[in-house]
Motif scaffolding. Sequence first.
Motif, PDB file in Angstrom:
ATOM      1  N   LEU A  67       4.283  29.592   7.138  1.00 17.14           N
ATOM      2  CA  LEU A  67       4.873  30.493   6.148  1.00 17.14           C
ATOM      3  C   LEU A  67       6.159  31.122   6.671  1.00 17.14           C
ATOM      4  O   LEU A  67       7.168  31.205   5.951  1.00 17.14           O
ATOM      5  N   LEU A  68       6.140  31.538   7.934  1.00 20.27           N
ATOM      6  CA  LEU A  68       7.319  32.208   8.491  1.00 20.27           C
ATOM      7  C   LEU A  68       8.487  31.234   8.659  1.00 20.27           C
ATOM      8  O   LEU A  68       9.644  31.627   8.533  1.00 20.27           O
ATOM      9  N   LEU A  69       8.158  29.981   8.951  1.00 15.16           N
ATOM     10  CA  LEU A  69       9.219  28.984   9.073  1.00 15.16           C
ATOM     11  C   LEU A  69       9.817  28.657   7.710  1.00 15.16           C
ATOM     12  O   LEU A  69      11.032  28.494   7.567  1.00 15.16           O
ATOM     13  N   ALA A  70       8.932  28.599   6.700  1.00 16.69           N
ATOM     14  CA  ALA A  70       9.412  28.244   5.360  1.00 16.69           C
ATOM     15  C   ALA A  70      10.123  29.410   4.682  1.00 16.69           C
ATOM     16  O   ALA A  70      11.042  29.208   3.881  1.00 16.69           O
ATOM     17  N   GLN A  71       9.669  30.629   4.994  1.00 16.25           N
ATOM     18  CA  GLN A  71      10.220  31.809   4.322  1.00 16.25           C
ATOM     19  C   GLN A  71      10.695  32.817   5.370  1.00 16.25           C
ATOM     20  O   GLN A  71      10.089  33.883   5.537  1.00 16.25           O
ATOM     21  N   PRO A  72      11.788  32.507   6.051  1.00 18.22           N
ATOM     22  CA  PRO A  72      12.225  33.383   7.156  1.00 18.22           C
ATOM     23  C   PRO A  72      12.661  34.772   6.704  1.00 18.22           C
ATOM     24  O   PRO A  72      12.788  35.679   7.524  1.00 18.22           O
ATOM     25  N   GLN A  73      12.861  34.934   5.407  1.00 18.53           N
ATOM     26  CA  GLN A  73      13.314  36.246   4.941  1.00 18.53           C
ATOM     27  C   GLN A  73      12.199  37.293   4.887  1.00 18.53           C
ATOM     28  O   GLN A  73      12.457  38.475   4.667  1.00 18.53           O
TER      29      GLN A  73
END
Lengths: 336, 336
Positions: A237-243
């Motif tokens: 999730l953090l890689l896909a949604q770094p924001q």
Amino acid sequence: MARDVTVADIAREAGVSMMTVSRVINHKGDVSAATRQRVQEIIDRLNYRPSGIARSLATQHTGTLGLVIPDISNPFFADVARGAEHIAYAEGYSIFLCNTEEDPQRELAVVQSLEEKRVDGVVLISRLQPPQIYDVLKHLPAAVLINQRLDRKNGSTTVGTVRLDDAAGGQLATQHLLDRGHRAIGLLAGPATSFSGQARSNGYQQALLAASLSPNPTWKSHCPPTVEGGQVAARALLLAQPQLTALFCFNDLVAVGALQACAELGRRVPEDLAVVGYDDVPLAALVTPALTTCHAPRYELGAEAVRLLLEQIRNDAKVGTEIVLQVQLVVRASAP
Amino acid sequence: MARDVTVADIAREAGVSMMTVSRVINHKGDVSAATRQRVQEIIDRLNYRPSGIARSLATQHTGTLGLVIPDISNPFFADVARGAEHIAYAEGYSIFLCNTEEDPQRELAVVQSLEEKRVDGVVLISRLQPPQIYDVLKHLPAAVLINQRLDRKNGSTTVGTVRLDDAAGGQLATQHLLDRGHRAIGLLAGPATSFSGQARSNGYQQALLAASLSPNPTWKSHCPPTVEGGQVAARALLLAQPQLTALFCFNDLVAVGALQACAELGRRVPEDLAVVGYDDVPLAALVTPALTTCHAPRYELGAEAVRLLLEQIRNDAKVGTEIVLQVQLVVRASAP
DNA sequence: CTGTTAGCGCGTTCAT
DNA sequence: ATGAACGCGCTAACAG
């Protein structure tokens, strides 16, 4: 093994009838102080233990309850069990512990064995789906479900329920993050089939909507309720949604997994990412950084379930009472 | 509650005797295939559940065991319970869970209630002292003790025992630290009354002596087996004996407490102080730094205890077998 | 205040 | 291959 001492033995020794012995044992009916004492002395001397088995056969109740849970070594269920056992003991009941190991077949098997043991009632944390669960409940003399919603139309409305207010909990956690200025809040929602997970997700969404934010479906991810499950899902999730600047996790184990993912990815907690867990298991306070989380009253869940169950048993009637316990936000370092 | 279905109901419905029904249920004796099937159908249709109570009264055994432990929410005991329950279930036995809450009076009470339930045997993690414990064991039909030594002279030599090889574990942990060059190794020994604690201390001393070091009594401190107990004791010990470069802790909780004390005192782990725990509870791998520890086979402790107990029950004889399980060193960051 | 009778539901004889 | 009678240990419902 030498034969057990029986009422007959006591009666013969004391020169009274079995009935008198029975009265002494059960403190029932009138017995003269003199004979009472004489009988009691013989009971003590012979170390007589009345047979609960024979008594149960005669009275048609056993003074035993069943506790059906997925896994006693899960600290959440262990606390539930402790609460259940404590109240049961205080009320003179014993508890059969049944681990289902998350296996529905095994759950059916243990419930059947509990029926054969003639337990007076059962507390269930069930993994059975709606058609089957109603069938199980129907045959039980009394039952209380923990953390499971019942369909009031389709099935039995006469079974007690004790659950956490997970919608409120999800809202509480999310609101805390909103209050701290977070606007991009991810959700590790746990197993898709979990009632609790669904309720927590709902609370999360309501908090966002109340703040005029629309929940972004790509910010939400299901995962197994474990450290490893959380780690894998958080990393993805953090890689896909770094924001994302914050993460609300299904439970503390998932949150710990998220912490590990952050360590891997070089994201500092809470500076780069705030993390909130759920349950407040002892672990939550001991990891680094300590977890902000929603405290779930696990002991009370078990305790209330047994109280409600005993009420059903004593009234000789199933009642559809639904008890909802509140969770409480505990602020620690992972989301100050 | 409608009256339960009984063998008599089945027999009447099937037009056979109760005896035939009984034979079908227990798969015993010869029954013609035709009548067997007819009876079985009626059993299924009426959802008949044979009464374990009545059966127990007739057969003089209940198919139930007692599990007496201090606290199910302690992860150590929870794993023991899981192992015990798993084997019991596999062998067709049910388990009464009894928490004593570390209260000897309550332990006596639960054992008495188990006697009245006519359990076939009991697995005990007892807090009773030698005179009392022997008295309790004497009245039990079968019993297995976990992590407790029995005096073979004074008391019953006919009770099974399952325990960890804590002396070897203490030696293992200490030797690891010696191998890494540590010479000033402190000991947080846990409760003075703990059998396990004593054995681990002995192992620690033997390792030192084998390395031609004489154990320094001022480097050893007793403490409650908790995070807080470890924190307090570690702080005091490290302040009094600043020359210590390593700490062997009674269990992982104490070790986590030591970690917290180090954080307070500004001592880095493992650079300034190496820390070794015991048990390898899940927490051990999740704290920072992760704990080097001795893995205790907790599940096996419970599983072996039930296996041994069932052996006693089936032979209708108590046996004094002593099973010793080995622990294993798990090296992590706190003492690499 | 105390005793007698009759089950509770099943398994274990022994017959048939 | 099937059945009848008895007992497991205790208590509920009546007597006295």
